[in-house]
Motif scaffolding. Structure first.
Motif, short mmCIF file in Angstrom:
data_model
loop_
_atom_site.label_atom_id
_atom_site.label_comp_id
_atom_site.label_asym_id
_atom_site.label_seq_id
_atom_site.Cartn_x
_atom_site.Cartn_y
_atom_site.Cartn_z
N VAL A 16 0.77 -1.23 0.00
CA VAL A 16 0.00 0.00 0.00
C VAL A 16 0.80 1.29 0.00
CG1 VAL A 16 -1.83 1.32 1.11
CG2 VAL A 16 -2.01 -1.14 0.96
N HIS A 17 1.60 1.59 1.00
CA HIS A 17 2.20 2.93 0.98
C HIS A 17 3.60 2.92 1.51
CE1 HIS A 17 2.01 3.21 5.27
NE2 HIS A 17 1.88 4.50 5.34
N PRO A 18 4.40 3.88 1.14
CA PRO A 18 4.18 4.79 0.01
C PRO A 18 4.50 4.10 -1.31
CG PRO A 18 6.20 5.38 1.14
CD PRO A 18 5.61 4.22 1.89
N TYR A 19 3.83 4.54 -2.35
CA TYR A 19 4.00 3.90 -3.65
C TYR A 19 5.40 4.16 -4.21
CZ TYR A 19 -1.10 4.22 -3.50
OH TYR A 19 -2.41 4.14 -3.12
N PRO A 20 6.06 3.13 -4.72
CA PRO A 20 7.31 3.37 -5.44
C PRO A 20 6.99 3.83 -6.87
CG PRO A 20 6.88 1.02 -5.27
CD PRO A 20 5.77 1.72 -4.54
N TYR A 21 7.94 4.50 -7.47
CA TYR A 21 7.81 4.97 -8.85
C TYR A 21 9.02 4.51 -9.65
CZ TYR A 21 4.18 8.28 -7.39
OH TYR A 21 3.05 8.85 -6.90
N GLU A 29 8.84 9.71 -18.50
CA GLU A 29 7.61 9.50 -17.73
C GLU A 29 7.93 8.95 -16.34
OE1 GLU A 29 4.43 7.42 -19.73
OE2 GLU A 29 5.28 8.01 -21.67
N LEU A 30 7.04 9.23 -15.39
CA LEU A 30 7.14 8.71 -14.04
C LEU A 30 5.98 7.73 -13.86
CD1 LEU A 30 8.87 9.06 -11.50
CD2 LEU A 30 7.22 10.76 -10.72
N GLU A 31 6.30 6.45 -13.68
CA GLU A 31 5.28 5.40 -13.57
C GLU A 31 5.11 5.00 -12.12
OE1 GLU A 31 4.92 0.65 -14.59
OE2 GLU A 31 6.24 1.88 -15.82
N LYS A 32 3.88 5.10 -11.60
CA LYS A 32 3.59 4.65 -10.24
C LYS A 32 3.36 3.14 -10.26
CE LYS A 32 -0.35 5.80 -8.21
NZ LYS A 32 -1.35 6.50 -7.38
N LEU A 33 4.04 2.43 -9.37
CA LEU A 33 3.83 0.98 -9.25
C LEU A 33 2.64 0.78 -8.32
CD1 LEU A 33 7.51 -0.25 -8.96
CD2 LEU A 33 6.09 -0.01 -11.00
N PRO A 34 1.58 0.17 -8.81
CA PRO A 34 0.34 0.08 -8.05
C PRO A 34 0.46 -0.79 -6.80
CG PRO A 34 0.21 -1.31 -9.98
CD PRO A 34 1.51 -0.55 -10.08
N PRO A 35 -0.38 -0.49 -5.80
CA PRO A 35 -0.40 -1.34 -4.61
C PRO A 35 -0.93 -2.72 -4.97
CG PRO A 35 -2.22 0.20 -4.55
CD PRO A 35 -1.38 0.57 -5.74
N ASP A 68 7.10 7.56 4.24
CA ASP A 68 5.91 8.36 4.48
C ASP A 68 6.22 9.63 5.28
OD1 ASP A 68 6.31 7.16 6.92
OD2 ASP A 68 4.34 6.25 7.04
N GLY A 69 7.42 9.74 5.83
CA GLY A 69 7.83 10.97 6.49
C GLY A 69 7.87 12.14 5.53
N ILE A 70 8.12 11.88 4.25
CA ILE A 70 8.14 12.93 3.23
C ILE A 70 6.72 13.46 3.01
CG2 ILE A 70 8.55 13.41 0.78
CD1 ILE A 70 11.13 13.05 2.34
N THR A 71 5.77 12.58 2.85
CA THR A 71 4.40 13.00 2.54
C THR A 71 3.63 13.50 3.76
OG1 THR A 71 3.60 10.72 2.80
CG2 THR A 71 4.24 11.43 0.58
N GLU A 72 4.08 13.17 4.95
CA GLU A 72 3.40 13.60 6.17
C GLU A 72 4.10 14.78 6.86
OE1 GLU A 72 3.09 10.07 8.52
OE2 GLU A 72 1.75 9.11 7.10
N GLU A 73 5.16 15.30 6.27
CA GLU A 73 5.92 16.41 6.86
C GLU A 73 5.04 17.65 6.99
OE1 GLU A 73 8.88 18.62 8.55
OE2 GLU A 73 8.75 16.48 8.27
#
Length: 79
Positions: A16-21, A29-35, A68-73
């Protein structure tokens, strides 16, 4: 994550999280690898049941991982 440069594949597991790219060098392009599975350890305590996914891997591609520290900062005011 397992990169096989001989076969040009990236095999991964994602709980689930955080998604790797993957940054694609050829196209930019930046491709998100799905959960693939529920949050690691929260709903599925048996790690042997986790699914793996695969995508192509080419010379120059970059795997982008972050915590997730990056996205929750928050800033100093908590925003």
């Amino acid at each position: 994550m397992l990169v096989d440069s001989t076969n040009g594949t990236l095999t991964y597991a994602n709980a689930v999280h955080p998604y790797p790219y993957v940054y694609r060098a050829r196209t930019g392009e930046l491709e998100k690898l799905p959960p693939l599975d529920p949050l690691l350890g929260a709903l599925e305590p048996d790690l042997s049941n986790y699914e793996t996914g695969a995508t192509t891997w080419a010379p120059g591609d970059v795997l982008v991982l972050y915590t997730d520290g990056i996205t929750e900062e928050r800033d100093i005011k908590g925003k």
